[in-house]
Scaffold this active site. Sequence first.
Site, short mmCIF file in Angstrom:
data_model
loop_
_atom_site.label_atom_id
_atom_site.label_comp_id
_atom_site.label_asym_id
_atom_site.label_seq_id
_atom_site.Cartn_x
_atom_site.Cartn_y
_atom_site.Cartn_z
N GLU A 110 -18.92 61.40 -27.21
CA GLU A 110 -20.13 60.69 -26.81
C GLU A 110 -21.36 61.30 -27.48
O GLU A 110 -21.44 62.51 -27.67
CB GLU A 110 -20.29 60.76 -25.28
CG GLU A 110 -21.32 59.82 -24.71
CD GLU A 110 -21.22 59.73 -23.18
OE1 GLU A 110 -22.28 59.80 -22.54
OE2 GLU A 110 -20.10 59.59 -22.65
N GLU A 117 -30.82 59.12 -23.57
CA GLU A 117 -31.04 58.59 -22.23
C GLU A 117 -32.52 58.72 -21.87
O GLU A 117 -33.09 59.81 -21.93
CB GLU A 117 -30.20 59.34 -21.19
CG GLU A 117 -28.72 59.06 -21.29
CD GLU A 117 -27.93 59.74 -20.18
OE1 GLU A 117 -27.11 59.07 -19.54
OE2 GLU A 117 -28.16 60.95 -19.96
#
Length: 343
Positions: A109, A113
Site C-alpha cells: 500500500e 490520506e
Amino acid sequence: MSKSSYNHIFILILCLCLRSSSAFTNLNTLSFEESLSPLFGDANLVRSPDDLSVRLLLDRYTGSGFISSNMYQHGFYSSMIKLPADYTAGVVVAFYTSNGDVFEKTHDELDIEFLGNIKGKPWRFQTNLYGNGSTHRGREERYRLWFDPSKEFHRYSILWTPHKIIFWVDDVPIREVIRNDAMGADYPAKPMALYATIWDASDWATSGGKYKANYKFAPFVAEFKSFSLDGCSVDPIQEVPMDCSDSVDFLESQDYSSINSHQRAAMRRFRQRFMYYSYCYDTLRYPEPLPECVIVPAEKDRFKETGRLKFGGTEARERRRNRRQQRRPEIEIESDPDDRKLL
C-alpha cells in the site's frame, strides 16, 4: 519576521523555483470510463456529464469511492483533488494504491490520506507505505499544507518504481523513499490498483477522535479530475509474470521520476516548515531508524523522541507575540496561510 511573513516568503520561493520546471506539463489524462470504476456508495459517486471528473460524497448513511480498472506493476498515479470545506472533523479523503483485495495478508500500500478538522482549522494529511503486510511497521509522515485545499484543485501524485517512491503535491516533491536491500519485502513489490475514497473516521482522524463528523454539514464532497495513470497493467495472479521493463523505463524517463536541484530545495523547505511528524525521528517507536530513513540533522533537531514537533522556545514566544500584536489566530503554527499565488 512573523511566522505568517515567513510562510508567504516560502510560497513565493516555491513559485520562482518551480514555475519553469513543472514535472506535470505533459500528462496523459483519462476519462472516468476508460480508467476507473465505482468501488462503493454508488449513489454518492457523481460523474460529470463529460466523464472527466467525479464527486465523492459522504453523508450519514455512507461514503463512496472508486478504483482503477486495472492493477499496475509499478506506476504513476495522479489526480487533481479539491477537498470539502467548512467543518470536516472526522472526515478522511484517501488517495492511495493497494492490493489488499487480492493479497489480504501480504498486501502492499501507498497512501495519501487527508484528515479533516473543525471549522477554522486546516486540513492535515499524511503519507504512508506498507510492503508484504508489514502494517506493524508503519511509516507515517504527517504534514500541513501551504494552501487551503478546499478552495481550489491541486494535483496529488504517487510515483512507484522498483527503485523509488515519490509523493508529490503540485510540483513539490514532499517525500522520497529510495529502496535499499535492508528494506526487504517491506518495499511494495506486487501489482496495485489506485483507490480514492471518502469515509467517516471519527474514531481517530481529528485530535485522536476528540472531534467527530457532524452531519449537519453533510454532504461532505471531495472532487477529482484530470486523472493520470501510467504503468504496466497486469493480472496480479497470473502464473507467468509479465515483462514490465519497457514500462519501468518509461516511468523512469519522465520528469516526475527525478527531482532536480530546485525541486529538492523546495522539498527540503517543505519538510522543514510543514512536516509535523516523522516515524524516522520517533525513537520511542523505533529506537533504530528503519533502513530507508535518511536522518537530516536540521529536521531531527525539530522533533522530540516521539517523532512530533518540539513546541516551545523561540517559536512559542513568537506565536504569543504575534497573537498579542496582530490578534490574528490564523498565524499560529497550526494554521495554513491563504495565498492565491500558488503553483
